[in-house]
Write an enzyme that holds these catalytic residues in place. Structure first.
Site, short mmCIF file in Angstrom:
data_model
loop_
_atom_site.label_atom_id
_atom_site.label_comp_id
_atom_site.label_asym_id
_atom_site.label_seq_id
_atom_site.Cartn_x
_atom_site.Cartn_y
_atom_site.Cartn_z
N SER A 1 0.80 -1.23 0.00
CA SER A 1 0.00 0.00 0.00
C SER A 1 0.84 1.28 0.00
CB SER A 1 -0.94 0.02 1.21
OG SER A 1 -0.19 -0.02 2.41
N ASP B 1 -2.83 8.60 7.69
CA ASP B 1 -3.80 7.69 8.31
C ASP B 1 -3.04 6.83 9.32
OD1 ASP B 1 -2.53 5.64 6.91
OD2 ASP B 1 -4.14 5.35 5.45
N HIS C 1 0.10 5.25 7.02
CA HIS C 1 0.80 5.80 5.86
C HIS C 1 1.19 7.27 6.04
CE1 HIS C 1 -1.87 2.52 4.43
NE2 HIS C 1 -0.76 2.15 3.82
#
Length: 369
Positions: free
Chosen positions: A41, A331, A334
């Site tokens: 991600s 978040d 990240h």
């Protein structure tokens, strides 16, 4: 509050990096080199949008600071690390491999094969269901080469792939979404932390050798970030806001083992194919002293809920900070776009404390000769 001078300075430095790399690119023959991205991600720019998985970033407020102000599938408020590297290469951003628009000349820019939730191991991220595990990402890379061969011929395709820059980011999820997922995970019962780390490094070596067999000759390999210091770890494992001990120990074990393995591979191949980016060291700078980097906090996520906004995921119902530039984390897991810019600056210009055996500016200069 952060110094406006510092915010201006970091932007100026990034623009100077873009200029320097642009000069290297313009000195080389033809168009900017192709760029290929593999991993999780941290570098996925939208492949998971096309999958039946909960590991997605295609709803607001993701993308709030992207040029379109809409979610793109990037796990960021704006640009992610591959975007910023593409900008420095003087190239347009690579499209996700699953994007239907990745056809014709756009294929020659490269492709992003990454998929949020995956790890080095096949059993990492099983809770996310349909994600593109690394073996499949490498199969997609083979498929990509066949598509490009149909467009420009085998010889030109081989040249494009050999001359490309490759970025791969793996390892963090093997701890967060596998080893530490539950107090009694299967991998935890099977291995102590040191032995598990040695095991995943040995598996990572096989992945990198396969990438080499598929034609990659300049591969930037990023280590894990400071896993114990992300807001999610602070919310679930920290009692006083200090970095959580066990995940932090995992990072401290994994990154040196990765660097050692890459040095061994380069010796074996007789060339500096693999370049290690010590991400944990890069991020420690602004985590330990956020104010020096223009951040108000490195503990609290901009988007989330619960302690440190580190519980669950970022959704339209989450708390949302008004100014993303003063947060290190977007978040629970990240970095913000601005933190990503600092990381990319270090990738391009950092010393051998961060980039082994050399930084990306040096690589670009060498490769443009």
């Amino acid at each position: 509050m952060p110094s406006p001078f510092f915010a201006t300075t970091t932007t100026t430095i990034f623009l100077v990096v873009l200029f320097i790399i642009g000069t290297f690119v313009s000195c080389s023959e033809g168009a900017p080199r192709a760029f290929f991205v593999f991993g999780d991600s941290l570098v996925d720019n939208g492949n998971n949008n096309y999958l039946l998985t909960s590991a997605r970033a295609d709803s607001p407020p993701y993308g709030i600071d992207y040029p379109t102000h809409r979610p793109t599938g990037r796990f960021s408020n704006g640009f992610n690390i591959p975007d910023l590297i593409s900008q420095a290469l003087g190239a347009e951003a690579t499209l996700p491999y699953l994007d239907p628009e990745l056809t014709g000349d756009k294929l020659l820019v490269g492709a992003n094969f990454a998929s949020a939730g995956i790890g080095i191991l096949n059993d990492t991220g099983i809770q996310f269901a349909s994600i593109i595990r690394i073996a499949r990402q490498l199969q997609n890379f083979q498929q990509y080469q066949a598509r490009v061969s149909a467009l420009i011929g085998e010889e030109q395709t081989e040249r494009l792939v050999n001359g490309a820059l490759v970025l791969i980011t793996l390892g963090g999820n093997d701890y967060v979404n596998n080893y530490f997922l539950t107090p009694f995970s299967a991998r935890r019962l099977q291995y102590n932390l040191e032995d598990f780390s040695v095991y995943i490094i040995s598996e990572y070596r096989k992945i990198l050798m396969r990438l080499y067999e598929l034609g990659a000759r300049r591969v930037l390999v990023t280590g894990s970030g400071p896993l114990g210091c992300v807001p999610s770890s602070l919310a679930s494992r920290s009692t006083n806001g200090e970095c959580a001990e066990e995940p932090q120990r995992a990072s401290a074990i994994f990154n040196p083992l990765l660097i050692q393995m890459l040095k061994g591979l380069n010796q074996e191949l007789g060339s500096d194919v693999f370049v290690a980016a010590n991400a944990v060291e890069m991020q420690h700078n602004f985590i330990n002293n956020p104010q020096a980097y223009g951040f108000v906090t490195s503990k609290m996520a901009c988007c989330g809920q619960g302690p440190y906004n580190g519980v669950g995921i970022c959704t339209p119902a989450s708390n949302l900070c008004p100014n993303r530039d003063v947060y290190a984390f977007w978040d629970p897991f990240h970095p913000t776009e601005r933190a990503n810019k600092i990381i990319v600056q270090t990738i391009f210009t950092g010393s051998d404390k961060y980039m082994i055996p050399m930084n990306l500016s040096t690589i670009m200069a060498i490769d443009s000769l």
